[in-house]
Design a protein around this motif. Structure first.
Motif, PDB file in Angstrom:
ATOM      1  N   UNK A 110       9.585   1.612   1.931  1.00  0.00           N
ATOM      2  CA  UNK A 110      10.379   2.451   1.071  1.00  0.00           C
ATOM      3  C   UNK A 110       9.737   3.907   0.964  1.00  0.00           C
ATOM      4  N   UNK A 111      10.210   4.653  -0.133  1.00  0.00           N
ATOM      5  CA  UNK A 111       9.488   6.157   0.034  1.00  0.00           C
ATOM      6  C   UNK A 111       9.759   6.465  -1.395  1.00  0.00           C
ATOM      7  N   UNK A 160       5.329   9.971  -0.550  1.00  0.00           N
ATOM      8  CA  UNK A 160       4.520   8.715   0.239  1.00  0.00           C
ATOM      9  C   UNK A 160       5.410   7.746   0.554  1.00  0.00           C
ATOM     10  N   UNK A 161       4.798   6.901   1.271  1.00  0.00           N
ATOM     11  CA  UNK A 161       5.804   5.638   2.028  1.00  0.00           C
ATOM     12  C   UNK A 161       4.957   4.464   1.415  1.00  0.00           C
ATOM     13  N   UNK A 162       5.911   3.748   0.914  1.00  0.00           N
ATOM     14  CA  UNK A 162       5.484   2.129   0.463  1.00  0.00           C
ATOM     15  C   UNK A 162       5.495   1.266   1.866  1.00  0.00           C
ATOM     16  N   UNK A 192       0.762  -1.220   0.170  1.00  0.00           N
ATOM     17  CA  UNK A 192      -0.130   0.106  -0.105  1.00  0.00           C
ATOM     18  C   UNK A 192       0.841   1.222   0.100  1.00  0.00           C
ATOM     19  N   UNK A 193       0.398   2.416  -0.317  1.00  0.00           N
ATOM     20  CA  UNK A 193       1.049   3.545  -0.351  1.00  0.00           C
ATOM     21  C   UNK A 193       0.282   4.388   0.899  1.00  0.00           C
ATOM     22  N   UNK A 194       1.166   5.131   1.389  1.00  0.00           N
ATOM     23  CA  UNK A 194       0.587   5.838   2.572  1.00  0.00           C
ATOM     24  C   UNK A 194       1.173   7.480   2.517  1.00  0.00           C
ATOM     25  N   UNK A 195       0.250   8.250   2.548  1.00  0.00           N
ATOM     26  CA  UNK A 195       0.310   9.883   2.414  1.00  0.00           C
ATOM     27  C   UNK A 195      -0.156  10.519   3.423  1.00  0.00           C
TER      28      UNK A 195
END
Length: 277
Positions: free
Chosen positions: A257-258, A245-247, A228-231
């Protein structure tokens, strides 16, 4: 994905490598819909592939664990001109490469791509497990895609007031394959595009012109890992659109990751003026 072909100087040593970018406008992934320029994703994929091949020879078979890259897109890459990709090692004991894409004497994209050895460390446990967002595709118009199979992010989910998340989706037939950096970067680009419309209120006809890309992600991640991607909800002031965003592993919440993107958002009239200047 193999968007580049051998150039006349590719047989040289690993100190310097060149290739001509193959631009196939019938490609359903890179040319999801008609474009008047070479897409930034194709430039990233081409320079990455060239660096991977050069690094494989230089590192004597050591597997890459992560890829860290920074690319700047300085001008439009035109469809009616040849594009030469170059790759040179950064001096020192490293696995870093300077890459560029040029059309004639003009540079259209440049930056660095570096790899780290695959040490396969155990990931740190997350502070709290993350809920896996729904896997329904995000609306095509919000991610600027036309083909459903090219939509690589799910519908966004807001977690409280501070975070927006979206699942990273697999193209049909690739459910069991390892995640690639190209898939991850394209998913992040779609996520950033979606946020421009859904969170920042950009008009649906706005064009997002890439300025830069920064990433630090696993080079090859098992396809069984749900992503998922987190913002973090934030708007950086200024004329450019910015998204960092964070992976993450969707099943555990662990950061993997980022990804960071910068772009200019322009309306159709300004875009036409830019292209005609």
């Amino acid at each position: 994905m193999g968007p580049i072909m051998e150039g006349g100087r590719m047989a040289a040593s690993v100190i310097e490598r060149f290739r001509e970018l193959v631009v196939d406008e019938s490609d359903p992934f890179y040319f999801d819909h008609p474009l008047d320029h070479v897409p930034g994703m194709l430039l990233f994929s081409g320079t990455l592939d060239l660096a991977v091949r050069a690094d494989s020879a230089r590192s004597r078979g050591r597997r890459a664990g992560r890829v860290v890259a920074g690319l700047d897109f300085t001008r439009f890459c035109e469809l009616d001109r040849g594009t030469t990709l170059s790759c040179r090692p950064v001096p020192g004991r490293n696995r870093a490469w300077t890459v560029a894409a040029r059309q004639g004497a003009k540079e259209v994209c440049a930056g660095t791509i570096a790899f780290t050895d695959d040490t396969s460390p155990s990931p740190a446990p997350p502070a709290a497990p993350a809920a896996i967002p729904p896997s329904r595709h995000a609306p095509a118009d919000l991610v600027h895609r036309h083909r459903p199979e090219n939509i690589l992010v799910g519908e966004p989910v807001r977690r409280g007031r501070g975070v927006v998340e979206a699942a990273v989706l697999r193209p049909p037939g690739r459910e069991r394959d390892a995640w690639t950096p190209v898939e991850i970067v394209e998913a992040g680009r779609q996520f950033a595009t979606l946020l421009e419309h859904s969170e920042h209120g950009r008009p649906m006809d706005a064009r997002l012109l890439w300025v830069s890309l920064r990433l630090d992600v696993p080079f090859r991640l098992a396809g069984s890992v749900p992503l998922l991607l987190r913002w973090p909800v934030a708007r950086v002031p200024g004329p450019r659109s910015r998204c960092t965003a964070t992976l993450a592993d969707a099943s555990t919440g662990a950061d993997l990751g980022s990804l960071a993107y910068e772009a200019y958002a322009v309306d159709p009239e300004r875009y036409e003026r830019t292209r005609s200047s």
